[in-house]
Design a protein around this motif. Sequence first.
Motif, PDB file in Angstrom:
ATOM      1  N   THR A  41       0.840  -1.191   0.000  1.00 12.81           N
ATOM      2  CA  THR A  41       0.000   0.000   0.000  1.00 12.81           C
ATOM      3  C   THR A  41       0.879   1.246   0.000  1.00 12.81           C
ATOM      4  O   THR A  41       1.814   1.345   0.787  1.00 12.81           O
ATOM      5  CB  THR A  41      -0.922   0.023   1.238  1.00 12.81           C
ATOM      6  N   ARG A  43       1.152   5.610  -0.002  1.00 10.13           N
ATOM      7  CA  ARG A  43       0.481   6.838   0.397  1.00 10.13           C
ATOM      8  C   ARG A  43       1.336   8.018  -0.045  1.00 10.13           C
ATOM      9  O   ARG A  43       2.549   8.016   0.139  1.00 10.13           O
ATOM     10  CB  ARG A  43       0.302   6.871   1.909  1.00 10.13           C
ATOM     11  N   ASN A  80      -3.992   7.658  -1.502  1.00 13.28           N
ATOM     12  CA  ASN A  80      -3.722   6.365  -0.885  1.00 13.28           C
ATOM     13  C   ASN A  80      -4.149   5.258  -1.843  1.00 13.28           C
ATOM     14  O   ASN A  80      -5.294   5.236  -2.295  1.00 13.28           O
ATOM     15  CB  ASN A  80      -4.483   6.268   0.444  1.00 13.28           C
ATOM     16  N   LYS A  83      -7.248   3.369  -1.168  1.00 16.63           N
ATOM     17  CA  LYS A  83      -8.516   4.030  -1.476  1.00 16.63           C
ATOM     18  C   LYS A  83      -8.724   4.182  -2.983  1.00 16.63           C
ATOM     19  O   LYS A  83      -9.544   4.979  -3.419  1.00 16.63           O
ATOM     20  CB  LYS A  83      -8.563   5.396  -0.801  1.00 16.63           C
ATOM     21  N   HIS A  85      -6.377   5.081  -5.404  1.00 17.15           N
ATOM     22  CA  HIS A  85      -5.451   5.917  -6.171  1.00 17.15           C
ATOM     23  C   HIS A  85      -4.325   5.043  -6.716  1.00 17.15           C
ATOM     24  O   HIS A  85      -3.774   4.216  -5.992  1.00 17.15           O
ATOM     25  CB  HIS A  85      -4.871   7.026  -5.301  1.00 17.15           C
TER      26      HIS A  85
END
Length: 113
Positions: A41, A43, A80, A83, A85
């Motif tokens: 992940t 960010r 993120n 989410k 992106h």
Amino acid sequence: MLDNILGLIPSLRSRFKATLTGVSGFTGRGMVGLTQKKNGTKRLAVALRGIAGRTAEIIIDGHLAATIAVKDGRAGKCFNSAKGHSLPDFREGSQIEIRQNGDVVLTGVLSRG
């Protein structure tokens, strides 16, 4: 002994940051923070000041990472991958550019931080 044990625990995430400065007569400035967790992940946090226009593109190593709205010369947002992106890969030394209308207005280099 505790230090030896802690050294065996893998890093949970990698953190990088870049201070952005104006180029070619542009006087804006900003900061970019990038984090990648062990599960992949990513960010991206962006804060910009002193730039004109209505939008700016965040470019990482030549790849579009995100587009951000600019209001009254300022912009700030977090993106993120958890989410939805789509953020490109990055590493220490990655080149960060902020572009408006195809022109690079701010630039910086990622470092661990």
